[in-house]
Design an enzyme around this catalytic site. Structure first.
Site, PDB file in Angstrom:
ATOM      1  N   LYS A 148      -4.063   0.626  -5.710  1.00 16.66           N
ATOM      2  CA  LYS A 148      -4.328  -0.687  -6.008  1.00 16.66           C
ATOM      3  C   LYS A 148      -5.248  -0.686  -7.399  1.00 16.66           C
ATOM      4  O   LYS A 148      -5.643   0.337  -7.699  1.00 16.66           O
ATOM      5  CB  LYS A 148      -5.132  -1.222  -5.020  1.00 16.66           C
ATOM      6  N   ASN A 201      -9.928  -1.661  -1.238  1.00 15.95           N
ATOM      7  CA  ASN A 201      -9.570  -0.364  -0.345  1.00 15.95           C
ATOM      8  C   ASN A 201      -8.663   0.642  -0.999  1.00 15.95           C
ATOM      9  O   ASN A 201      -8.010   1.359  -0.266  1.00 15.95           O
ATOM     10  CB  ASN A 201      -9.258  -1.035   1.007  1.00 15.95           C
ATOM     11  N   ARG A 246      -0.366   6.162   6.612  1.00 18.98           N
ATOM     12  CA  ARG A 246      -1.393   5.177   7.056  1.00 18.98           C
ATOM     13  C   ARG A 246      -2.362   6.196   7.901  1.00 18.98           C
ATOM     14  O   ARG A 246      -3.804   5.686   7.493  1.00 18.98           O
ATOM     15  CB  ARG A 246      -0.580   4.307   8.182  1.00 18.98           C
ATOM     16  N   THR A 250      -8.068  -0.384   7.360  1.00 18.24           N
ATOM     17  CA  THR A 250      -8.183  -1.355   6.154  1.00 18.24           C
ATOM     18  C   THR A 250      -9.433  -1.337   5.323  1.00 18.24           C
ATOM     19  O   THR A 250      -9.942  -1.274   4.472  1.00 18.24           O
ATOM     20  CB  THR A 250      -7.871  -2.687   6.707  1.00 18.24           C
ATOM     21  N   ARG A 261      -9.340   6.021   2.112  1.00 19.70           N
ATOM     22  CA  ARG A 261     -10.247   5.025   2.163  1.00 19.70           C
ATOM     23  C   ARG A 261     -11.785   5.330   2.763  1.00 19.70           C
ATOM     24  O   ARG A 261     -12.903   4.715   1.753  1.00 19.70           O
ATOM     25  CB  ARG A 261      -9.923   3.594   2.794  1.00 19.70           C
ATOM     26  N   HIS A 276      -2.726   1.238  -0.677  1.00 19.69           N
ATOM     27  CA  HIS A 276      -1.664   0.479  -0.053  1.00 19.69           C
ATOM     28  C   HIS A 276      -0.601   1.346   0.557  1.00 19.69           C
ATOM     29  O   HIS A 276      -0.055   2.173  -0.199  1.00 19.69           O
ATOM     30  CB  HIS A 276      -0.971  -0.613  -0.655  1.00 19.69           C
ATOM     31  N   PHE A 288      -8.490 -14.736   3.461  1.00 18.06           N
ATOM     32  CA  PHE A 288      -8.532 -13.552   2.444  1.00 18.06           C
ATOM     33  C   PHE A 288      -7.520 -13.654   1.580  1.00 18.06           C
ATOM     34  O   PHE A 288      -7.440 -12.812   0.556  1.00 18.06           O
ATOM     35  CB  PHE A 288      -8.897 -12.211   3.094  1.00 18.06           C
ATOM     36  N   TYR A 327       2.726  -9.947  -0.076  1.00 20.53           N
ATOM     37  CA  TYR A 327       1.551 -10.159   1.053  1.00 20.53           C
ATOM     38  C   TYR A 327       1.956 -11.479   1.568  1.00 20.53           C
ATOM     39  O   TYR A 327       1.085 -12.095   2.186  1.00 20.53           O
ATOM     40  CB  TYR A 327       0.243 -10.337  -0.027  1.00 20.53           C
ATOM     41  N   GLU A 376       9.544  -3.420   1.221  1.00 19.27           N
ATOM     42  CA  GLU A 376       8.623  -3.445   0.142  1.00 19.27           C
ATOM     43  C   GLU A 376       9.260  -2.404  -0.928  1.00 19.27           C
ATOM     44  O   GLU A 376       9.008  -2.636  -2.055  1.00 19.27           O
ATOM     45  CB  GLU A 376       7.181  -2.662   0.694  1.00 19.27           C
TER      46      GLU A 376
HETATM   47  P1  RTP Z   1      -2.468  -3.066   2.887  1.00 18.36           P
HETATM   48  O1  RTP Z   1      -1.356  -4.111   3.364  1.00 18.36           O
HETATM   49  O2  RTP Z   1      -3.254  -3.624   1.420  1.00 18.36           O
HETATM   50  O3  RTP Z   1      -2.158  -1.708   2.794  1.00 18.36           O
HETATM   51  O4  RTP Z   1      -3.620  -3.325   3.932  1.00 18.36           O
HETATM   52  P2  RTP Z   1      -3.801  -3.018   5.477  1.00 18.36           P
HETATM   53  O5  RTP Z   1      -2.258  -2.922   5.887  1.00 18.36           O
HETATM   54  O6  RTP Z   1      -4.747  -1.904   5.813  1.00 18.36           O
HETATM   55  O7  RTP Z   1      -4.282  -4.317   5.865  1.00 18.36           O
HETATM   56  P3  RTP Z   1      -3.476  -5.942   5.759  1.00 18.36           P
HETATM   57  O8  RTP Z   1      -4.015  -6.388   7.425  1.00 18.36           O
HETATM   58  O9  RTP Z   1      -2.298  -5.823   5.576  1.00 18.36           O
HETATM   59  O10 RTP Z   1      -4.408  -6.727   4.797  1.00 18.36           O
HETATM   60  C1  RTP Z   1      -3.925  -6.745   3.442  1.00 18.36           C
HETATM   61  C2  RTP Z   1      -5.053  -6.620   2.539  1.00 18.36           C
HETATM   62  O11 RTP Z   1      -5.884  -7.899   2.685  1.00 18.36           O
HETATM   63  C3  RTP Z   1      -7.317  -7.430   2.544  1.00 18.36           C
HETATM   64  N1  RTP Z   1      -8.137  -8.006   3.778  1.00 18.36           N
HETATM   65  N2  RTP Z   1      -9.211  -8.683   3.795  1.00 18.36           N
HETATM   66  N3  RTP Z   1     -11.006  -9.765   6.518  1.00 18.36           N
HETATM   67  C4  RTP Z   1     -10.748  -9.665   5.456  1.00 18.36           C
HETATM   68  O12 RTP Z   1     -11.453  -9.824   4.452  1.00 18.36           O
HETATM   69  C5  RTP Z   1      -9.520  -9.016   4.921  1.00 18.36           C
HETATM   70  N4  RTP Z   1      -8.509  -8.355   5.732  1.00 18.36           N
HETATM   71  C6  RTP Z   1      -7.511  -8.059   4.993  1.00 18.36           C
HETATM   72  C7  RTP Z   1      -7.433  -6.114   2.387  1.00 18.36           C
HETATM   73  O13 RTP Z   1      -7.446  -5.642   0.806  1.00 18.36           O
HETATM   74  C8  RTP Z   1      -6.327  -5.277   2.911  1.00 18.36           C
HETATM   75  O14 RTP Z   1      -5.761  -4.234   2.358  1.00 18.36           O
HETATM   76 MG    MG Z   2      -0.663  -4.436   5.306  1.00 17.01          MG
END
Ligand code: RTP
Ligand code: MG
Length: 148
Positions: free
Chosen positions: A9, A112, A85, A91, A102, A115, A57, A49, A126
């Site tokens: 990122k 973070n 992962r 996350t 992370r 991705h 968010f 997204y 994706e």
């Molecule tokens: P990513 O898709 O970016 O790899 O991250 P992830 O699967 O671990 O998490 P996801 O639930 O898909 O969320 C995407 C991105 O949104 C931001 N986020 N902020 N509560 C919050 O403030 C919040 N929750 C999610 C994070 O940057 C996350 O990577």
């Molecule tokens: Mg995700």
């Protein structure tokens, strides 16, 4: 062999973590089959997204992911989705184990660093979103026989 979509990122690029992060995946044994730097447009961020549209968010997330260049790649290997992962950690970097990417490099859920696709189905979606078929290279590595 499974494929997954991985992206360093904008904060990872700005903080000079590109080489370190790619190196971790390479050393693990994942094979890079596609790699490029790009600046994500608002439209591409919306599509990538899409599942988070409407969440509180979402807007900051789109701002963040479009704020500077990212490094996009497709990695291939046994259980590539889960392996990546696990190497990334959860996350929220503050909840991530210290040895994970992370957990080692992050301090905030909104910054973070990396991705990785969360399932084989999202990986396929994706990969198709970020790479044209001819950008994905099939090739053999001699080291493969020492991995599996
Ligand atoms: P990513 O898709 O970016 O790899 O991250 P992830 O699967 O671990 O998490 P996801 O639930 O898909 O969320 C995407 C991105 O949104 C931001 N986020 N902020 N509560 C919050 O403030 C919040 N929750 C999610 C994070 O940057 C996350 O990577
Ligand atoms: Mg995700």
């Amino acid at each position: 062999m499974e494929r997954t979509y991985v992206m360093i990122k904008p904060d990872g690029v700005q903080r000079n973590l590109v080489g370190e992060i790619i190196s971790r995946f390479e050393k693990k044994g994942l094979k890079i089959v596609a790699l490029k730097m790009l600046q994500i447009s608002r439209e591409l961020a919306d599509r990538h997204y899409g599942e988070h549209k409407g969440k509180p968010f979402f807007e900051p997330l789109v701002q963040y992911i479009t704020s500077g260049p990212v490094v996009a790649m497709v990695l291939e290997g046994k259980d590539a989705v889960t392996t990546v992962r696990d190497m990334m950690g959860p996350t929220n970097p503050l909840k991530a184990a210290p040895g994970t990417i992370r957990g080692t490099f992050g301090m905030d859920i909104g910054r973070n660093v990396v991705h990785g696709s969360d399932a084989p189905e999202s990986a396929a979606r994706e990969i198709a979103l970020f790479f044209a078929p001819e950008e994905i290279i099939e090739y053999n590595k001699n080291v493969d026989t020492w991995l599996y």
